[in-house]
Design a protein around this motif. Structure first.
Motif, PDB file in Angstrom:
ATOM      1  N   ILE A 169       0.854  -1.196   0.000  1.00  0.00           N
ATOM      2  CA  ILE A 169       0.000   0.000   0.000  1.00  0.00           C
ATOM      3  C   ILE A 169       0.883   1.237   0.000  1.00  0.00           C
ATOM      4  O   ILE A 169       1.845   1.335   0.758  1.00  0.00           O
ATOM      5  N   ASP A 170       0.564   2.193  -0.865  1.00  0.00           N
ATOM      6  CA  ASP A 170       1.413   3.380  -1.031  1.00  0.00           C
ATOM      7  C   ASP A 170       1.218   4.412   0.065  1.00  0.00           C
ATOM      8  O   ASP A 170       2.163   5.135   0.415  1.00  0.00           O
ATOM      9  N   ALA A 171       0.003   4.516   0.608  1.00  0.00           N
ATOM     10  CA  ALA A 171      -0.237   5.509   1.662  1.00  0.00           C
ATOM     11  C   ALA A 171      -1.563   5.227   2.351  1.00  0.00           C
ATOM     12  O   ALA A 171      -2.498   4.673   1.743  1.00  0.00           O
ATOM     13  N   LEU A 172      -1.617   5.590   3.625  1.00  0.00           N
ATOM     14  CA  LEU A 172      -2.873   5.610   4.366  1.00  0.00           C
ATOM     15  C   LEU A 172      -3.130   7.051   4.777  1.00  0.00           C
ATOM     16  O   LEU A 172      -2.303   7.667   5.451  1.00  0.00           O
ATOM     17  N   PHE A 173      -4.266   7.603   4.355  1.00  0.00           N
ATOM     18  CA  PHE A 173      -4.633   8.967   4.703  1.00  0.00           C
ATOM     19  C   PHE A 173      -5.527   8.905   5.943  1.00  0.00           C
ATOM     20  O   PHE A 173      -6.648   8.393   5.883  1.00  0.00           O
ATOM     21  N   LEU A 174      -5.015   9.414   7.051  1.00  0.00           N
ATOM     22  CA  LEU A 174      -5.632   9.200   8.349  1.00  0.00           C
ATOM     23  C   LEU A 174      -6.531  10.357   8.766  1.00  0.00           C
ATOM     24  O   LEU A 174      -6.264  11.518   8.452  1.00  0.00           O
ATOM     25  N   ALA A 175      -7.580  10.003   9.519  1.00  0.00           N
ATOM     26  CA  ALA A 175      -8.517  11.012   9.998  1.00  0.00           C
ATOM     27  C   ALA A 175      -7.847  11.988  10.946  1.00  0.00           C
ATOM     28  O   ALA A 175      -8.164  13.175  10.969  1.00  0.00           O
ATOM     29  N   ASN A 176      -6.896  11.492  11.735  1.00  0.00           N
ATOM     30  CA  ASN A 176      -6.125  12.354  12.632  1.00  0.00           C
ATOM     31  C   ASN A 176      -4.879  11.612  13.094  1.00  0.00           C
ATOM     32  O   ASN A 176      -4.720  10.411  12.850  1.00  0.00           O
ATOM     33  N   ARG A 177      -4.004  12.313  13.775  1.00  0.00           N
ATOM     34  CA  ARG A 177      -2.707  11.735  14.136  1.00  0.00           C
ATOM     35  C   ARG A 177      -2.786  10.699  15.254  1.00  0.00           C
ATOM     36  O   ARG A 177      -1.819   9.974  15.512  1.00  0.00           O
ATOM     37  N   LYS A 192       4.389   6.623   5.163  1.00  0.00           N
ATOM     38  CA  LYS A 192       3.153   6.201   4.499  1.00  0.00           C
ATOM     39  C   LYS A 192       1.905   6.548   5.315  1.00  0.00           C
ATOM     40  O   LYS A 192       0.788   6.306   4.862  1.00  0.00           O
ATOM     41  N   LEU A 193       2.091   7.089   6.503  1.00  0.00           N
ATOM     42  CA  LEU A 193       0.969   7.424   7.385  1.00  0.00           C
ATOM     43  C   LEU A 193       0.803   8.933   7.405  1.00  0.00           C
ATOM     44  O   LEU A 193       1.586   9.649   8.015  1.00  0.00           O
ATOM     45  N   ILE A 194      -0.227   9.422   6.735  1.00  0.00           N
ATOM     46  CA  ILE A 194      -0.372  10.863   6.507  1.00  0.00           C
ATOM     47  C   ILE A 194      -1.705  11.348   7.094  1.00  0.00           C
ATOM     48  O   ILE A 194      -2.770  11.086   6.534  1.00  0.00           O
ATOM     49  N   PRO A 195      -1.691  12.054   8.236  1.00  0.00           N
ATOM     50  CA  PRO A 195      -2.926  12.605   8.804  1.00  0.00           C
ATOM     51  C   PRO A 195      -3.412  13.809   7.976  1.00  0.00           C
ATOM     52  O   PRO A 195      -2.883  14.907   8.110  1.00  0.00           O
ATOM     53  N   THR A 196      -4.383  13.588   7.149  1.00  0.00           N
ATOM     54  CA  THR A 196      -4.911  14.661   6.299  1.00  0.00           C
ATOM     55  C   THR A 196      -6.228  15.215   6.822  1.00  0.00           C
ATOM     56  O   THR A 196      -6.699  16.255   6.362  1.00  0.00           O
ATOM     57  N   ILE A 415      -6.634  18.433  16.633  1.00  0.00           N
ATOM     58  CA  ILE A 415      -6.355  17.060  16.210  1.00  0.00           C
ATOM     59  C   ILE A 415      -6.830  16.836  14.771  1.00  0.00           C
ATOM     60  O   ILE A 415      -6.169  16.176  13.971  1.00  0.00           O
ATOM     61  N   TYR A 416      -7.990  17.375  14.429  1.00  0.00           N
ATOM     62  CA  TYR A 416      -8.540  17.190  13.094  1.00  0.00           C
ATOM     63  C   TYR A 416      -8.097  18.266  12.095  1.00  0.00           C
ATOM     64  O   TYR A 416      -8.585  18.316  10.984  1.00  0.00           O
ATOM     65  N   ARG A 417      -7.204  19.146  12.524  1.00  0.00           N
ATOM     66  CA  ARG A 417      -6.631  20.180  11.653  1.00  0.00           C
ATOM     67  C   ARG A 417      -7.707  21.105  11.077  1.00  0.00           C
ATOM     68  O   ARG A 417      -7.618  21.546   9.942  1.00  0.00           O
ATOM     69  N   PHE A 418      -8.706  21.402  11.886  1.00  0.00           N
ATOM     70  CA  PHE A 418      -9.757  22.315  11.445  1.00  0.00           C
ATOM     71  C   PHE A 418      -9.304  23.769  11.484  1.00  0.00           C
ATOM     72  O   PHE A 418     -10.003  24.649  11.004  1.00  0.00           O
ATOM     73  N   LYS A 419      -8.127  24.023  12.090  1.00  0.00           N
ATOM     74  CA  LYS A 419      -7.656  25.409  12.190  1.00  0.00           C
ATOM     75  C   LYS A 419      -7.203  25.958  10.841  1.00  0.00           C
ATOM     76  O   LYS A 419      -7.248  27.148  10.604  1.00  0.00           O
ATOM     77  N   GLY A 420      -6.731  25.089   9.959  1.00  0.00           N
ATOM     78  CA  GLY A 420      -6.183  25.539   8.685  1.00  0.00           C
ATOM     79  C   GLY A 420      -7.256  25.953   7.695  1.00  0.00           C
ATOM     80  O   GLY A 420      -8.451  25.758   7.907  1.00  0.00           O
ATOM     81  N   THR A 421      -6.814  26.535   6.599  1.00  0.00           N
ATOM     82  CA  THR A 421      -7.755  26.975   5.568  1.00  0.00           C
ATOM     83  C   THR A 421      -8.069  25.865   4.576  1.00  0.00           C
ATOM     84  O   THR A 421      -9.115  25.880   3.944  1.00  0.00           O
ATOM     85  N   LYS A 422      -7.177  24.907   4.433  1.00  0.00           N
ATOM     86  CA  LYS A 422      -7.409  23.819   3.489  1.00  0.00           C
ATOM     87  C   LYS A 422      -8.339  22.768   4.095  1.00  0.00           C
ATOM     88  O   LYS A 422      -8.257  22.434   5.276  1.00  0.00           O
ATOM     89  N   THR A 423      -9.208  22.225   3.274  1.00  0.00           N
ATOM     90  CA  THR A 423     -10.064  21.129   3.709  1.00  0.00           C
ATOM     91  C   THR A 423      -9.259  19.839   3.717  1.00  0.00           C
ATOM     92  O   THR A 423      -8.189  19.731   3.116  1.00  0.00           O
ATOM     93  N   ALA A 426      -8.809  18.664   0.202  1.00  0.00           N
ATOM     94  CA  ALA A 426      -7.734  19.351  -0.530  1.00  0.00           C
ATOM     95  C   ALA A 426      -6.370  18.814  -0.128  1.00  0.00           C
ATOM     96  O   ALA A 426      -5.497  18.591  -0.978  1.00  0.00           O
ATOM     97  N   ARG A 427      -6.166  18.582   1.182  1.00  0.00           N
ATOM     98  CA  ARG A 427      -4.881  18.054   1.643  1.00  0.00           C
ATOM     99  C   ARG A 427      -4.626  16.651   1.097  1.00  0.00           C
ATOM    100  O   ARG A 427      -3.509  16.307   0.692  1.00  0.00           O
ATOM    101  N   THR A 428      -5.686  15.823   1.095  1.00  0.00           N
ATOM    102  CA  THR A 428      -5.535  14.454   0.604  1.00  0.00           C
ATOM    103  C   THR A 428      -5.244  14.431  -0.885  1.00  0.00           C
ATOM    104  O   THR A 428      -4.392  13.674  -1.360  1.00  0.00           O
ATOM    105  N   VAL A 429      -5.944  15.277  -1.641  1.00  0.00           N
ATOM    106  CA  VAL A 429      -5.724  15.341  -3.087  1.00  0.00           C
ATOM    107  C   VAL A 429      -4.294  15.766  -3.394  1.00  0.00           C
ATOM    108  O   VAL A 429      -3.649  15.227  -4.304  1.00  0.00           O
TER     109      VAL A 429
END
Length: 443
Positions: A169-177, A192-196, A415-423, A426-429
């Protein structure tokens, strides 16, 4: 200005209040053959927005779903313009996947958790994609979480079937860290573990919860001062049947006790069936056994077929939302994590009733407790004897409620990175585009 596309929260109804914030995407210089595998509404909710961002130019995507999931097709045809649908017999998808994969394009295979123990669909698709990859074809395999650690069960099954997912598996996009440790323990390298963030809950940034809840109250003649308690049920069949049959009467009886404690107040109990429940009559029969309902309590049965309201609106209307381990309460808690709000729009409170049966099931599948429950951003009950008092505190104790709302507005938001401007979408894409670019360079 980017285009806005409607996306339904329950995958059954299409409320006008929800508009998905779209990321600005430049048409890629390669051909993508996108294959999405979704066996459950919450999984499709996580997959559809990010895949649509990748394919909305000209590329088609094939969505593989179980034969029973008509609601997924209805949602995707509304959400994305370029979807094809495949329903393998008996939810097996190996032969189907081999017919879909391309030898002259980059194959992007996106999977998520089934949410109900029916992982055969995902396992077959992933194993076929790995086989295709080993034959020298360009294949990128990524997993997407709807809630922290929910892919653990799928990863375990892959290992049991002889696959080394940490290598394939190339990557797992995680709900939070908070989920990182679960997958590191299973051998996944940190890269390969990317909290997006939770792509399936991006809509919360723009939803009008107040309007949605008010509409449900109006449609059901619920007065402004009535206390609404919503119970968000799990499926009454399959893996969750035992949990649901155990929890439902305990929650109802605790609600009866609460109503008796406050005879001068009026309560409304909304039983919201799971949108994927194929046999609601099983639980309906159980609900009908409760005939001695307090005079100040009204019972509303909300089924997915109810045309008056969508599946999200009962929760938006509620003062207290109870569930076992459904990801729906993650969305409820995230209403209080929106950067512009210090309190949820309607002040509604999530409560998890994690009985011993539910806890055993979580441990068996290797799933951690829901994030909101871990961080104090929701009320939590483990014993049925504590339910009435915790429900009372969640509704009437100002200090108790303030502590939970503060955890939603700070810890949970971070934890869910709601502070940023990107959704999260968008981060996962952006991460998928990075992997695609690296794959193109190694061609």
């Amino acid at each position: 200005m980017s285009e806005k596309i409607l996306f339904p929260e329950t995958l059954l109804d299409l409320p006008k209040q929800f508009y998905w914030p779209q990321a600005e995407i430049v048409k890629p210089p390669w051909n993508i053959n996108a294959v999405a595998v979704a066996a459950h509404p919450s999984g499709a909710r996580a997959i559809l927005p990010l895949v649509d961002e990748l394919v909305k130019q000209d590329t088609e995507c094939t969505l593989i779903t179980p034969p029973t999931q008509n609601n997924l097709e209805r949602a995707a045809t509304t959400f994305a313009r370029k979807y094809k649908f495949v329903r393998p017999p008996e939810t097996r998808s190996a032969s189907i996947t081999s017919e879909i994969l391309s030898s002259d394009k980059v194959n992007l295979v996106v999977f998520t958790a089934s949410g109900g123990g029916d992982e055969t669909l995902e396992i077959d698709a992933i194993k076929e994609a790995i086989k295709w990859k080993r034959q020298g074809n360009k294949v990128i395999i990524v997993g997407v979480e709807g809630e922290a650690s929910e892919l653990v069960g799928t990863i375990k099954l892959l290992k049991e079937s002889g696959v080394n997912p940490e290598n394939e598996i190339d990557a797992l996009f995680l709900a939070n860290r908070l989920a990182v440790a679960s997958y590191e323990a299973m051998g996944f390298p940190a890269l390969k573990l990317i909290p997006t963030g939770p792509t399936g809950f991006d809509f919360i940034r723009q939803e009008n919860t107040t309007s949605l809840g008010s509409q449900f109250r109006e449609n059901n003649a619920i007065l402004p001062n009535d206390m609404v308690i919503a119970y968000n049920a799990m499926r009454g069949t399959g893996l969750w049947s035992e949990i649901e049959v155990d929890a439902t009467p305990k929650v109802l009886l605790s609600t009866f006790e609460l109503a008796k404690r406050y005879p001068d107040k009026k309560f409304v109990f909304v039983y919201r069936f799971h949108p994927d429940d194929q046999q609601p009559e099983v639980l309906n029969e159980m609900l009908n056994r409760f005939t001695k309902i307090p005079d100040n309590l009204r019972l509303i049965i909300h089924q997915p077929s109810d045309s008056k309201t969508d599946g999200r609106s009962p929760l938006a209307a509620a003062d207290l939302i109870i569930t076992t381990v459904s990801t729906t309460n993650t969305g409820v808690a995230l209403c209080g994590a929106k950067p512009e709000n210090s309190r949820p729009q309607t002040g509604h409170m999530p409560l998890y009733y994690i009985s011993s049966i539910a806890k055993d099931e979580l441990e068996k599948t290797g799933t951690i407790l829901p994030t909101a429950a871990q961080l104090g951003a929701a009320a939590v009950v483990n014993n049925k004897s504590d339910l009435p008092q915790t429900m009372t505190s969640a509704l009437f104790d100002a200090d108790y409620r303030r502590r939970i709302f503060d955890a939603q507005a700070t810890t949970l938001r971070d934890i869910y990175r709601f502070k940023g401007t990107k959704t999260a979408t968008a981060r996962t894409v952006l991460q998928i585009r990075r992997i695609l670019r690296e794959t193109q360079q190694t061609k």
